[in-house]
Motif scaffolding. Structure first.
Motif, mmCIF file in Angstrom:
data_model
loop_
_atom_site.group_PDB
_atom_site.id
_atom_site.type_symbol
_atom_site.label_atom_id
_atom_site.label_comp_id
_atom_site.label_asym_id
_atom_site.label_seq_id
_atom_site.Cartn_x
_atom_site.Cartn_y
_atom_site.Cartn_z
ATOM 1 N N SER A 34 0.821 -1.218 0.000
ATOM 2 C CA SER A 34 0.000 0.000 0.000
ATOM 3 C C SER A 34 0.849 1.259 0.000
ATOM 4 N N THR B 285 -3.416 -1.689 -2.224
ATOM 5 C CA THR B 285 -4.241 -0.481 -2.158
ATOM 6 C C THR B 285 -3.396 0.784 -2.267
ATOM 7 N N ASN B 286 -3.969 1.804 -2.902
ATOM 8 C CA ASN B 286 -3.443 3.171 -2.876
ATOM 9 C C ASN B 286 -2.011 3.290 -3.388
ATOM 10 N N THR C 11 -7.538 -2.275 -4.728
ATOM 11 C CA THR C 11 -8.431 -1.118 -4.650
ATOM 12 C C THR C 11 -7.655 0.193 -4.632
ATOM 13 N N ASN C 12 -8.245 1.210 -5.259
ATOM 14 C CA ASN C 12 -7.756 2.591 -5.214
ATOM 15 C C ASN C 12 -6.311 2.748 -5.686
#
Length: 211
Positions: free
Chosen positions: A124, A160-161, A189-190
């Protein structure tokens, strides 16, 4: 040292003719280091135990294209670039808030990650940009190659991110992500995945496979 733990923090590691950091058979915490202009950035072979954290590092301008590619050396990350981790025993692995830029390698110039066993894997907040992979003969391409076989009952992976941009590879994931996940719970995600390129018709920003 087998079954031990290692902490490396706040250091500048550069101009090594091998890996800037090499860790074998140990749990690790590697934070807030500058790891630049080595043959390879961080190499973790048979990572084990928990927690295992790589966070807040700058891993930049490492170049392994001339490294010995034969035999066990290849399985120990000699032809990969910024970050190499393999683990067969399971554990908790967190790779977060790193800047992985400008690395060059035959395979997976940004990061090659392979986890087997009962794992919890979090990737992340990383910036992975302007890395170059060159080898055309197999699929270990893309800036981020991740095989996450999280096959235990409590296993999971979370990507993520992350920002993954302006990377180049000749095949498959077009310089971006080749992801194989077999976990009980996996999420992607994201993430921002843009402007990555491939010279081959197999190329794409994101290549996914799983069970």
């Amino acid at each position: 040292i087998p079954n031990s733990s290692l902490t490396i923090t706040g250091s500048t590691i550069d101009s090594s003719v091998k890996a800037g950091i090499y860790i074998g058979h140990a749990a690790f915490t590697v934070t807030n280091n500058e790891i630049t202009s080595n043959e390879r950035g961080i190499t973790v072979v048979n990572g084990s135990g928990s927690p295992n954290v790589i966070s807040g590092n700058t891993i930049a301008y490492n170049d392994s294209r001339s490294a010995d590619p034969f035999g066990f050396l290849e399985s120990h990350g000699n032809v990969t670039g910024g970050l190499f981790i393999n683990s067969s025993s399971g554990g908790q692995f967190t790779i977060q808030n790193n800047i992985i830029i400008g690395n060059k390698a035959k395979k997976a110039a940004g990061a090659f990650l392979e986890f087997n066993g009962n794992n919890v894997v979090t990737i992340s907040g990383n910036v992975i940009a302007n890395n170059l992979s060159t080898q055309t003969s197999d699929y270990y391409q893309g800036t981020l190659y991740a095989k996450i076989a999280t096959n235990g009952s409590g296993s999971s992976s979370f990507i993520t991110n992350n920002i993954i941009t302006q990377n180049t590879a000749p095949t498959y994931a077009g310089g971006a992500i080749y992801l194989t996940a077999y976990g009980k719970t996996n999420s992607f995600t994201n993430n921002t995945v843009t402007n990555n390129t491939s010279s081959n018709s197999d190329g794409s920003n994101l290549f996914l496979s799983g069970d």
